[in-house]
Design a protein around this motif. Structure first.
Motif, short mmCIF file in Angstrom:
data_model
loop_
_atom_site.label_atom_id
_atom_site.label_comp_id
_atom_site.label_asym_id
_atom_site.label_seq_id
_atom_site.Cartn_x
_atom_site.Cartn_y
_atom_site.Cartn_z
N GLY A 150 -7.90 -5.28 -0.58
CA GLY A 150 -6.76 -4.81 -1.47
C GLY A 150 -7.09 -4.69 -2.77
O GLY A 150 -6.78 -3.77 -3.65
N LYS B 274 -1.35 4.43 -6.54
CA LYS B 274 -0.87 3.81 -5.05
C LYS B 274 -0.11 4.74 -4.28
O LYS B 274 -0.14 4.81 -3.05
CB LYS B 274 -0.30 2.53 -5.46
CG LYS B 274 -1.32 1.54 -6.44
CD LYS B 274 -2.56 1.11 -5.45
CE LYS B 274 -3.67 0.47 -6.15
NZ LYS B 274 -4.34 1.51 -6.88
N HIS C 177 -0.81 6.41 -0.48
CA HIS C 177 -0.03 5.68 0.52
C HIS C 177 -0.37 4.18 0.38
O HIS C 177 -0.42 3.88 1.73
CB HIS C 177 -0.10 6.34 1.67
CG HIS C 177 0.41 7.82 1.74
ND1 HIS C 177 1.81 8.10 1.98
CD2 HIS C 177 -0.13 9.01 1.59
CE1 HIS C 177 1.89 9.51 1.98
NE2 HIS C 177 0.52 9.95 1.78
N HIS C 178 -0.41 3.59 -0.58
CA HIS C 178 -0.52 2.12 -0.47
C HIS C 178 0.61 1.39 -0.87
O HIS C 178 0.55 0.15 -1.43
CB HIS C 178 -1.72 1.60 -1.32
CG HIS C 178 -3.05 2.27 -0.83
ND1 HIS C 178 -4.26 2.06 -1.57
CD2 HIS C 178 -3.31 2.52 0.51
CE1 HIS C 178 -5.30 2.29 -0.73
NE2 HIS C 178 -4.78 2.63 0.52
N PRO D 205 3.63 -0.42 0.28
CA PRO D 205 4.26 -0.93 1.61
C PRO D 205 5.45 -0.14 2.21
O PRO D 205 6.14 0.11 1.53
CB PRO D 205 4.44 -2.55 1.19
CG PRO D 205 3.48 -2.75 0.00
CD PRO D 205 3.54 -1.65 -0.68
N TYR E 182 2.87 3.63 4.79
CA TYR E 182 1.54 2.85 4.32
C TYR E 182 0.41 3.32 5.15
O TYR E 182 0.49 3.47 6.55
CB TYR E 182 1.85 1.45 4.55
CG TYR E 182 0.78 0.61 3.94
CD1 TYR E 182 0.42 0.43 2.49
CD2 TYR E 182 -0.22 0.02 4.68
CE1 TYR E 182 -0.41 -0.30 2.02
CE2 TYR E 182 -1.30 -0.72 4.30
CZ TYR E 182 -1.13 -0.80 2.96
OH TYR E 182 -2.50 -1.60 2.43
N SER E 183 -0.77 3.52 4.44
CA SER E 183 -1.98 4.11 5.13
C SER E 183 -2.86 2.92 5.14
O SER E 183 -3.30 2.36 4.24
CB SER E 183 -2.33 5.64 4.38
OG SER E 183 -3.57 5.71 4.91
N LEU E 184 -3.61 3.08 6.30
CA LEU E 184 -4.56 2.00 6.31
C LEU E 184 -6.10 2.42 6.47
O LEU E 184 -6.99 2.07 6.50
CB LEU E 184 -4.55 1.19 7.50
CG LEU E 184 -3.55 0.57 8.17
CD1 LEU E 184 -3.56 -0.27 9.76
CD2 LEU E 184 -3.38 -0.72 7.16
N ARG F 270 -4.22 -4.47 8.36
CA ARG F 270 -2.95 -4.36 8.67
C ARG F 270 -2.40 -5.36 7.33
O ARG F 270 -1.40 -5.12 6.77
CB ARG F 270 -2.36 -4.82 9.90
CG ARG F 270 -2.06 -3.45 10.90
CD ARG F 270 -1.50 -3.79 12.19
NE ARG F 270 -0.27 -4.71 12.05
CZ ARG F 270 -0.10 -5.82 12.40
NH1 ARG F 270 -0.86 -6.49 13.16
NH2 ARG F 270 1.15 -6.33 12.29
N THR G 297 -3.71 -5.78 4.47
CA THR G 297 -3.73 -5.53 3.30
C THR G 297 -2.39 -4.95 2.65
O THR G 297 -2.12 -4.99 1.56
CB THR G 297 -4.56 -4.07 3.26
OG1 THR G 297 -4.37 -3.12 4.08
CG2 THR G 297 -6.08 -4.33 3.40
N GLU G 298 -1.42 -4.60 3.77
CA GLU G 298 -0.12 -4.18 3.30
C GLU G 298 0.57 -5.51 2.54
O GLU G 298 1.42 -5.43 1.57
CB GLU G 298 0.57 -3.81 4.50
CG GLU G 298 1.99 -3.22 4.10
CD GLU G 298 2.70 -2.45 5.43
OE1 GLU G 298 2.00 -2.67 6.61
OE2 GLU G 298 3.71 -1.73 4.96
N SER H 40 2.23 -5.78 -1.02
CA SER H 40 3.39 -6.18 -1.13
C SER H 40 3.50 -7.26 -2.23
O SER H 40 4.39 -7.02 -3.36
CB SER H 40 4.21 -6.84 0.26
OG SER H 40 4.09 -6.07 0.96
#
Lengths: 250, 102
Positions: free
Chosen positions: A76, A139, A143-144, A146, A150-152, A176, A178-179, A183
């Motif tokens: 992240g 971001k 799609h970063h 949260p 949210y995209s992985l 997952r 990284t969300e 946050s």
């Protein structure tokens, strides 16, 4: 209304007589200007210490989760730009410097210098927020943020993202998390930015009053205590920058 | 009249502020450089040490704590102590709990 209070309002009280000849900004419940200054500076410091505890809670959450999900926090963190974060550090430290000069000018009763330094501090704060907004936009585009969208992808398939290219892909359960990093990133930098926005509102007011000569006639308290707040915001960023932007860069 | 009160009127030379400013900028450079070194567990310790040094400079000089009342200094010291104590208590729970065993 009882008679006694009518008399108390009608005649100058003992405190008012004791203040005869004192500075016009000395409030009636203080003995002296020094006592007034010490009391109000203590109040300002106490407020800032509650702010330390407030941000402190966020730092503890960060500490625990960083230990728990270290690979996700490293991945992240690599998504953040050291260049923009570094530029923002320099901007904020410079704005802190111009703020100290603003207080110095107020104490030296130099109105022009005070207005100039406050204006510079304001502009530097504005540029900082502009850069932060640019970073948030990036971001958002990737799609970063949260939440539902949210995209992985950057973490499961790093080669699809120029920023993450060359790094090892994370397993799904780690990716997952990284969300969680983002946050905390948005909570901490967002709260910091909110403090700056509040600060800039106050600064605009001070700038307006300084142009009318309000703080260059001996009573500099408001500028000084605002300066304490601004430096505190600087200190928070001094910790946020290495903790969020610089996790394991090698 | 001023006996027992702080030196609220202390005026610090702008050169002191300039020196602190340069030291803080050097701190940013050092922090970035340190994060690219391979030091393992020492990495976060090093960057946090630099951050604490920078924060101390800001508090002492920019925020005039060095010339402030003893009450203000004591309050800041007490706050830092309580904060570190609270972190220690949270970490005690964290390291002593049987994570995953229940």
């Amino acid at each position: 209304m009882p008679d006694s209070s009518v008399h108390a309002q009608g005649k100058p009280g003992a405190a008012d007589q004791a203040h005869a000849g004192a500075a016009p900004y000395l409030l009636h419940h203080f003995n002296s200007v020094e006592q007034q200054a010490d009391t109000s500076s203590f109040a300002m410091w106490l407020f800032l210490l509650t702010e330390v505890m407030f941000f402190g809670g966020l730092f503890v959450v960060y500490l625990i989760y960083r230990n728990w999900y270290y690979p996700a926090f490293v991945a992240g963190s690599r998504q953040l730009s050291v260049l923009w974060g570094g530029i923002n550090s320099v901007l904020l430290i410079t704005s802190s410097f111009t703020m100290t000069l603003a207080v110095w000018n107020a104490r030296m009763r130099r109105q022009g210098g005070l207005v100039l330094c406050l204006a510079l501090t304001f502009v530097l704060g504005l540029v900082f927020l502009g850069i932060k907004g640019g970073e948030y936009k990036e971001k958002f585009d990737k799609h970063h943020i949260p939440g539902e969208h949210y995209s992985l992808q950057s973490f499961l398939d790093p080669d699809s993202d120029p920023v993450a290219a060359g790094t090892a892909p994370l397993p799904l359960d780690e990716a997952r998390h990284t969300e969680l990093f983002f946050s905390l990133y948005f909570a901490m930098t967002g709260m910091h930015a909110l403090h700056m926005i509040v600060g800039m509102g106050l600064m605009a007011f001070i700038l307006f009053r300084a142009r009318a000569g309000a703080y260059t006639a001996g009573h500099t308290a408001f500028v000084e205590y605002f300066g304490l707040y601004w430096h505190f915001v600087d200190i928070i960023w001094i910790f946020l920058f290495p903790l969020l932007y610089l996790i394991n860069r090698h | 009249m001023s006996e027992g009160y702080g030196q609220a009127e202390e005026i610090v030379s702008p050169w002191v502020y300039a020196a602190v400013y340069l030291a803080l900028l050097a701190g940013v450079g050092l922090t970035i450089a340190a994060s690219y070194l391979k030091l393992g567990i020492l990495n976060p310790i090093l960057v946090l040490t630099i951050a604490f040094a920078q924060a101390t400079l800001v508090a002492l000089y920019s925020m005039h704590l060095k010339w402030s009342t003893k009450l203000n200094m004591l309050s800041v010291g007490a706050c830092i102590f309580i904060y570190l104590f609270l972190i220690a208590m949270v970490l005690l729970d964290y390291i002593s709990r049987a994570w995953g065993s229940w």
